[in-house]
Design an enzyme around this catalytic site. Structure first.
Site, short mmCIF file in Angstrom:
data_model
loop_
_atom_site.label_atom_id
_atom_site.label_comp_id
_atom_site.label_asym_id
_atom_site.label_seq_id
_atom_site.Cartn_x
_atom_site.Cartn_y
_atom_site.Cartn_z
N CYS A 115 2.08 -0.76 15.96
CA CYS A 115 3.30 -0.16 16.53
C CYS A 115 3.01 0.91 17.57
O CYS A 115 3.89 1.30 18.33
CB CYS A 115 4.16 0.41 15.41
N HIS A 255 9.12 5.63 17.63
CA HIS A 255 8.98 4.25 17.17
C HIS A 255 10.05 3.98 16.12
O HIS A 255 10.27 4.80 15.22
CB HIS A 255 7.58 4.05 16.58
N ASN A 285 12.33 -3.16 13.11
CA ASN A 285 11.05 -2.68 13.62
C ASN A 285 10.40 -3.80 14.45
O ASN A 285 10.02 -4.83 13.89
CB ASN A 285 10.17 -2.29 12.43
C1 LIG Z 1 9.72 0.00 3.02
C2 LIG Z 1 10.70 1.13 2.74
C3 LIG Z 1 12.01 0.84 3.44
C4 LIG Z 1 10.97 1.16 1.24
O1 LIG Z 1 11.87 2.22 0.95
P1 LIG Z 1 11.55 3.21 -0.25
O2 LIG Z 1 12.69 4.12 -0.33
O3 LIG Z 1 10.18 3.79 0.02
O4 LIG Z 1 11.56 2.25 -1.48
P2 LIG Z 1 10.38 1.96 -2.52
O5 LIG Z 1 9.29 1.19 -1.88
O6 LIG Z 1 10.03 3.24 -3.21
O7 LIG Z 1 11.14 1.02 -3.53
C5 LIG Z 1 12.22 1.49 -4.31
C6 LIG Z 1 12.79 0.32 -5.08
O8 LIG Z 1 13.47 -0.57 -4.18
C7 LIG Z 1 13.00 -1.90 -4.38
N1 LIG Z 1 13.07 -2.61 -3.11
C8 LIG Z 1 12.13 -2.74 -2.15
N2 LIG Z 1 12.61 -3.48 -1.14
C9 LIG Z 1 13.86 -3.82 -1.47
C10 LIG Z 1 14.87 -4.58 -0.83
N3 LIG Z 1 14.68 -5.15 0.37
N4 LIG Z 1 16.06 -4.74 -1.46
C11 LIG Z 1 16.29 -4.19 -2.66
N5 LIG Z 1 15.37 -3.45 -3.31
C12 LIG Z 1 14.17 -3.28 -2.73
C13 LIG Z 1 11.59 -1.74 -4.88
O9 LIG Z 1 11.19 -2.89 -5.58
C14 LIG Z 1 11.72 -0.53 -5.78
O10 LIG Z 1 12.25 -0.94 -7.01
P3 LIG Z 1 11.75 -0.28 -8.37
O11 LIG Z 1 12.11 1.17 -8.26
O12 LIG Z 1 12.51 -1.03 -9.38
O13 LIG Z 1 10.27 -0.53 -8.40
C15 LIG Z 1 10.14 2.49 3.19
O14 LIG Z 1 9.12 2.90 2.32
C16 LIG Z 1 9.61 2.47 4.58
O15 LIG Z 1 10.33 2.25 5.53
N6 LIG Z 1 8.30 2.74 4.76
C17 LIG Z 1 7.67 2.73 6.03
C18 LIG Z 1 7.38 1.32 6.37
C19 LIG Z 1 7.08 1.13 7.81
O16 LIG Z 1 7.61 1.79 8.63
N7 LIG Z 1 6.21 0.17 8.10
C20 LIG Z 1 5.88 -0.19 9.42
C21 LIG Z 1 4.91 0.75 9.99
S1 LIG Z 1 5.07 0.73 11.71
#
Ligand SMILES: CC(C)(COP(=O)(O)OP(=O)(O)OC[C@H]1O[C@@H](n2cnc3c(N)ncnc32)[C@H](O)[C@@H]1OP(=O)(O)O)[C@@H](O)C(=O)NCCC(=O)NCCS
Length: 328
Positions: A115, A255, A285
């Site tokens: 990214c 980004h 993204n």
């Molecule tokens: C991926 C992201 C959206 C997840 O959000 P989060 O608030 O961190 O959520 P978590 O990973 O802690 O998951 C929380 C819960 O939601 C669930 N979950 C994950 N994706 C889900 C979805 N699409 N729909 C519903 N539930 C979901 C998980 O399984 C977890 O459940 P649990 O508590 O029962 O285990 C977030 O971490 C993020 O954006 N991270 C950066 C990723 C990124 O930018 N990557 C690219 C780099 S350029």
């Protein structure tokens, strides 16, 4: 004699017509529009059709950028294409773009910095122009990420979309142009976002494909924290190098990874919400394409005026991160 410096002479962007909405994803994995919207800010993302490929969007974005820069494609001397989703392993997507554009004098190569790829490219273009090696550099960020997304993994498949953005960089006079640019990486965080299959280490076979080794794997939660920290820190560093503070920033284009990351970075930097650009609801993204698409959308909407200070910051798999501050 005043030093040569570089600036953006023209921008462009392009994306597929296909749209994948949160409602579509609700039918594919155990998720909901409410979860995706509240956790990421994303409502839809663009998705390329099976017969579309990365360089097609890159070429469309590039033609627009070249036309707006008021130059000819034959006048380019360097083409840098940031992508982690190339048309093919060999040759580089940049070479395929070079042939398509007819930029006969140009060297061409890809940048693999996920990214942060566009800001990596902009930083290299700036150095090449200031060093007198290049006159006109085309910097592109282009991705078809949806090809590498596992549509059974709800934690990644809701995030990514497709598209391309481009900018022609050349020497500028006066006060405008790139004021400071910095890029960084830390490979110790490799497993926060990676695709283990398809290379010489993980190999490729019917088994690796069946296992989905070529799909992106991500530790979203950990990446979130690294993203906020690295984007905030590098933003401060480039502003300081340029002798500016966040109060000077008219437009901040981070980004587009997650609206909550954008909000956290803007809040840490004390940049007012009204100055922060976000298109994540429409695009998700798009990795290296996210900043150049955002920049071109701002140009098209008349959101940037001559003299405005624009701050751009990114982070991505690697991990990599970068920051660029410029006066439009
Ligand atoms: C991926 C992201 C959206 C997840 O959000 P989060 O608030 O961190 O959520 P978590 O990973 O802690 O998951 C929380 C819960 O939601 C669930 N979950 C994950 N994706 C889900 C979805 N699409 N729909 C519903 N539930 C979901 C998980 O399984 C977890 O459940 P649990 O508590 O029962 O285990 C977030 O971490 C993020 O954006 N991270 C950066 C990723 C990124 O930018 N990557 C690219 C780099 S350029």
């Amino acid at each position: 004699m005043s030093q040569i410096h570089s600036g953006i002479l023209g921008t462009g962007h392009s994306y597929p017509a296909g749209i994948l909405t949160n409602a579509d994803l609700e039918k594919m994995v155990d998720t909901s529009d409410d979860w995706i919207t509240s956790r990421t800010g994303i409502k839809q993302r663009r998705k390329a059709a099976a017969d579309e490929y990365t360089s097609q969007f890159a070429v469309r974005a590039s033609r627009q950028a070249i036309e707006r820069a008021g130059i000819k494609a034959a006048g380019l001397d360097l083409i840098l294409c940031a992508t982690v989703t190339p048309d093919q392993i060999l040759p580089s997507t940049a070479c395929l773009i070079q042939a398509e554009l007819g930029s006969d004098k140009a060297a061409a190569m890809d940048i693999v910095a996920a990214c942060s790829g566009f800001l990596y490219g902009l930083t290299l273009a700036d150095a090449m122009i200031r060093g007198g090696q290049s006159k006109y550099v085309l910097v592109i960020g282009a991705e078809i990420l949806t090809r590498y997304v596992d549509y059974t993994d709800r934690s990644t498949c809701v995030l990514f979309g497709d598209g391309a953005g481009a900018a022609v960089v050349g020497a500028v006079e006066g006060e405008s142009g790139i004021l400071a640019a910095k890029i960084r990486s830390d490979g110790r965080y490799e497993e926060q976002l990676y695709a283990p299959g398809g290379g010489t280490k993980g190999g490729f076979s019917a088994e690796t494909i069946a296992r989905g080794d070529h799909f992106f794997k991500m530790k979203g939660n950990e990446l979130f924290k690294v993203a906020v920290r690295s984007m905030s820190d590098i933003s401060r560093e480039v502003l300081e190098e340029a002798g500016l503070t966040t109060t000077d920033v008219e437009l901040f284009i981070p980004h587009q990874a997650n609206q909550r990351i954008t909000d956290a970075v803007a809040s840490k930097l004390n940049v007012d919400e009204s100055k922060v650009y976000s298109n994540i609801a429409r695009h998700g993204n798009t990795s290296s394409a996210s900043i150049p698409i955002g920049l071109d959308e701002c140009v098209e909407a008349g959101r940037v005026q001559k003299g405005d200070i624009i701050l751009m910051a990114s982070f991505g798999g690697g991990v990599t991160w970068g920051g660029v501050v410029m006066r439009w």
